[in-house]
Every structure is written in structure tokens, then in C-alpha cells.
Design a protein around this motif. Structure first.
Motif, PDB file in Angstrom:
ATOM      1  N   PRO A 114       0.474  -0.822   0.142  1.00 42.14           N
ATOM      2  CA  PRO A 114      -0.380  -0.431  -0.052  1.00 42.14           C
ATOM      3  C   PRO A 114       0.301   0.846  -0.273  1.00 42.14           C
ATOM      4  N   ILE A 115       2.428   1.200   0.601  1.00 47.41           N
ATOM      5  CA  ILE A 115       2.386   2.143   0.081  1.00 47.41           C
ATOM      6  C   ILE A 115       3.694   2.186  -0.778  1.00 47.41           C
ATOM      7  N   GLU A 148      10.179   1.788  -3.718  1.00 45.75           N
ATOM      8  CA  GLU A 148       8.914   2.754  -3.011  1.00 45.75           C
ATOM      9  C   GLU A 148       8.552   2.174  -1.846  1.00 45.75           C
ATOM     10  N   TYR A 149       8.564   1.110  -1.995  1.00 48.25           N
ATOM     11  CA  TYR A 149       8.308   0.610  -0.775  1.00 48.25           C
ATOM     12  C   TYR A 149       8.996   1.171   0.716  1.00 48.25           C
ATOM     13  N   TRP A 150      10.990   0.811   0.131  1.00 49.18           N
ATOM     14  CA  TRP A 150      11.589   1.565   0.965  1.00 49.18           C
ATOM     15  C   TRP A 150      11.111   3.046   1.859  1.00 49.18           C
ATOM     16  N   ASN A 151      11.532   3.239   0.404  1.00 49.70           N
ATOM     17  CA  ASN A 151      11.361   5.273   0.441  1.00 49.70           C
ATOM     18  C   ASN A 151      10.108   5.726   1.243  1.00 49.70           C
ATOM     19  N   ALA A 206      11.501  -5.816   5.390  1.00 53.09           N
ATOM     20  CA  ALA A 206      11.453  -4.197   6.075  1.00 53.09           C
ATOM     21  C   ALA A 206      12.942  -4.293   7.124  1.00 53.09           C
ATOM     22  N   SER A 207      12.780  -5.451   7.506  1.00 54.74           N
ATOM     23  CA  SER A 207      13.757  -5.843   8.866  1.00 54.74           C
ATOM     24  C   SER A 207      15.006  -6.278   7.730  1.00 54.74           C
ATOM     25  N   ILE A 208      14.662  -6.948   6.840  1.00 55.77           N
ATOM     26  CA  ILE A 208      16.532  -6.713   5.888  1.00 55.77           C
ATOM     27  C   ILE A 208      16.635  -5.429   5.908  1.00 55.77           C
ATOM     28  N   LEU A 209      16.035  -4.731   4.833  1.00 62.20           N
ATOM     29  CA  LEU A 209      16.556  -3.309   4.303  1.00 62.20           C
ATOM     30  C   LEU A 209      16.802  -2.784   5.919  1.00 62.20           C
TER      31      LEU A 209
END
Length: 417
Positions: A16-17, A23-26, A354-357
């Protein structure tokens, strides 16, 4: 028997983001909320009128129109995210043995939209059972990994794990075990979900599980805040390529991190509510640490299940304090569901990413929308509130729990040669 080392070599996301990994990480590090009024159907008579939908998504940009019509949205999401992960990992027909490449996927519900449409269509008729011939193949939860394997010719283990909101975390643990036991070289894993439907929203509303903050959807998902009133339903997919370390090195793959361990447990307590003292959560984190041969003091970051429910958030933080003691105060704890909403069976996948990034970039995404302190939560815990925090992260844990008392915990660590 010496266990193989397992690493992550590819990532893909549809959320969703953000509709891809960048894009997700940003979105994560900038504290973007994915919640907005629902666009899929008329919400006038619904208690909750918002969700975290995938935005600006045209399936025909990724999948042939005819083929896409034979897939429920949750399978379409799985294809898009897995395509990105496979490309990211550099997996081709020439550098892997396809008999040793599997797909183990998570989905808590599966093709809910397809089921809803077909049953409503039948109900409008004269009682004659007329259904689309693709009804069952579109609906069943196992069909997403089937599509991934058929598209790529992967002939290793292929199945879906179904454990409610712990589904994709369980899929990752299964994939990890297959590879470290030497049974596979590569496994595409993660999960997808597409339950933002009349049935999905209505069902969760009837349980009083969803936030009803219709006047401010973007702030409705507020884990750990005293005014939280339920979770926000999300949709999408997260895909990871898990690979045996030597196999990855031999083909020159880039490596994000190493998978350190996985833990599972059951609350054995209630259909939907967590144990108030977090007994099952304590067990799952201890099991994960034991599997990884690590001590509580080794953990730098925990991406919590953190759904923004009154009971769940408190129980999980109590469990973290019980397992980690004084060290809990030194851990960066967060809930990325504050931004993405709750993706049910796909939650473990996107939160593992998210944890990996966070490990890769040295940044902890924030827990947004926090304004009122909950007196039931230890104020000394660092919940990474409202703003991302920089930190060198060597080890991160991702917690995921599901209705029925299913608990899963996955540990990731910086690669050490």
C-alpha cells in the motif's frame, strides 16, 4: 549432519505504500501512511470505510490480460512481487537446477474476492449452480505458488502455508529449513493477500477487530498508542529469494543478509485474542534465539507484529520485556503496520523485507501515528516513534502472529564470511 547456511539474494514487494522494493522502502523510512478511503466498492453502509489498498496498479502492465482474468487478485500480487524478487536475485534458467528450486508461499485467506463474486452471482439466480470454471482454481490458497512455479518452470517443493497472519513467516521458516537441510538450492518464499472486499471488511468489522477512525484514515493504524482502536486492513505481497550460501557465491549473486533462525509456537489460548501475558510470544522468540544459537543481547532490532489492537500490542511488548530483560531497552522496536496496515497472510513477508532493508541501510523505519502514551506499556522501550532512526544493525527479528494462536519469528543477520 552439518546444516547449510541460508542467505537472501532477492526481494520483491507490492504494498500500500509502494509497488516495488525501492518505493516500499522510501515509504517506510519517510513514514508514509497507506490508509485511505476504500475505492473498490461503495462503503456507505459499512462501519469501516477505509483500508490500505495497493494503489496505481494495472495488472496488465505485468500479466497478460487473458491470464490475469484466470487469477484472483492475491495470485496476481504474488506473480508481480515474485517476478521482481527473481529478477533482483538474477535467477535464470541457466544458473539454477530447476528441480532444486521451490516455491513456498503464505496466504491466510486466498481468493476471497473470487469466492465473494461467485457466491453473490449464484445468489442472484434461480438456484441453478452456475459457476465460473475458474472459480475453484482462482480461489484456493495454494494457487499462488503454483502460478509462480509454472511461469518459471521451478520443479522443487511447491505449496502454501496457511496459519492466518503468520502464514508467510511460516513459509519463510519452511523455506529456510528445506535449504539448510540440503533439499533445495533456492526457494521463492513470502506471501500475498487481497482481502479488502465487502466480505473481508464486513467479517473483521463484525469481530470489532478493525479501526473505525473514518474521519482520519491515515492516522488510524497507531500501534502502541493509548487511543488505538483496531487494525487497518491492508493488501499486497512480499517475496524473498532464499538461497544456499555456497550456491549463491558460486553464481556471483549479491547477498542481502543471512537467515539466522526461525521459531514457532502456539498460544493454545483463544481463537482470536492473544494470551494477555504473551506466553506464546515469549516461547516463539526464545525458540528463534535457540535455533539461531544467539543470546538476547545479540538482538538490535525487532519488527513487531504490532497490529494496533488494544490487547495485542501490550501482550507482545510484555513478552519482549520478559525475554530480553534490561536489554529490551536497547533494542529498536517498531511496527511497520502503522504505515502498511495489516496484510494478514502477507504480513510476515513484507515485514521480513522491512527488517532486511533496515539491516542493509542502517535505518529503522518509524512507528507512525503515536501521540498518546499508553500507561500499560513500559516507557523505557524504544518504539522508534514517528521518525526513522539510524543504527548499525547486525541482527533483526521479525514477529508475526495469527488468529488461532499461531506464532512465528524469523531472525536475520548481517552476513559474516
Amino acid at each position: 549432519m552439518e546444516l547449510k547456511r541460508v542467505v537472501v539474494t532477492g526481494l520483491g514487494a507490492l504494498t500500500p505504500i509502494g509497488n516495488n522494493i525501492q518505493e516500499y522502502w522510501n515509504g517506510l523510512i519517510n513514514g508514509v501512511s497507506g490508509a485511505a478511503p476504500i475505492t473498490y466498492y461503495d462503503t456507505e453502509k459499512h462501519k469501516t470505510k477505509f483500508a490500505c489498498e495497493v494503489k496505481n496498479f494495472n495488472v496488465e502492465e505485468f500479466i497478460d490480460r487473458k491470464e490475469a482474468r484466470r487469477m484472483d487478485k492475491f495470485a496476481q500480487y504474488a506473480i508481480v512481487a515474485s517476478d521482481e524478487a527473481i529478477l533482483d536475485a538474477g535467477i535464470t534458467g541457466d544458473n539454477v537446477d530447476k528441480h532444486r528450486v521451490g516455491v513456498i508461499w503464505g496466504a491466510g485467506i486466498g481468493g476471497l474476492e473470487t469466492f465473494q463474486e461467485e457466491v453473490l452471482y449464484y445468489a442472484k439466480g434461480d438456484g441453478t449452480p452456475k459457476f465460473n470454471p475458474f472459480f475453484i482454481p482462482k480461489m484456493i490458497a495454494d494457487i499462488a505458488p503454483a502460478h509462480i512455479s509454472m511461469k518459471n518452470g521451478f520443479m522443487g517443493p511447491n505449496y502454501t502455508t496457511v496459519s492466518a497472519c503468520a502464514s508467510s513467516a511460516n513459509a519463510l521458516i519452511d523455506a529456510f529449513n528445506y535449504i539448510r537441510l540440503g533439499l533445495c538450492d533456492v526457494i521463492i518464499s513470502g506471501g500475498s493477500e487481497a482481502a479488502v472486499t465487502i466480505a473481508g471488511m464486513g467479517g473483521f468489522n463484525s469481530m470489532h477487530a478493525l479501526s473505525t477512525r473514518n474521519d482520519s484514515p491515515e492516522t488510524a493504524s497507531r500501534p502502541f498508542d493509548a487511543t488505538r482502536d483496531g487494525f487497518v486492513l491492508g493488501e499486497g505481497a512480499g517475496a524473498l529469494v532464499l538461497e544456499e550460501y555456497e550456491h549463491a557465491k558460486a553464481r556471483g549473486a549479491k547477498i542481502y543478509c543471512e537467515v539466522g533462525g526461525g521459531g514457532m509456537s502456539s498460544d493454545a489460548y483463544h481463537l482470536t485474542a492473544p494470551h494477555p501475558e504473551g506466553i506464546g510470544v515469549i516461547a516463539v522468540m526464545k525458540n528463534c534465539l535457540r535455533d539461531a544459537k544467539m543470546n538476547p543481547e545479540d538482538i538490535d532490532h525487532i519488527n513487531t507484529h504490532g497490529t494496533s489492537t488494544p490487547l495485542g500490542d501490550v501482550a507482545e511488548l510484555k513478552a519482549i520485556s520478559a525475554v530480553f530483560g534490561d536489554h529490551a531497552k536497547k533494542i529498536n522496536i517498531n511496527s511497520t503496520k502503522s504505515m502498511t496496515g495489516h496484510l494478514l497472510g502477507a504480513a510476515g513477508g513484507i515485514e521480513a523485507i522491512a527488517s532486511i532493508l533496515a539491516i542493509k541501510h542502517g535505518i529503522i523505519p518509524p512507528t507512525i501515528n503515536h501521540s498518546v502514551v499508553d500507561e500499560n506499556i513500559n516507557p523505557e522501550l524504544n518504539l522508534t516513534l514517528n521518525k526513522a532512526q539510524k543504527r548499525d544493525i547486525k541482527v533483526a527479528m521479525s514477529n508475526t502472529f495469527g488468529f488461532g494462536g499461531h506464532n512465528a519469528c524469523v531472525l536475520f543477520k548481517k552476513l559474516e564470511d
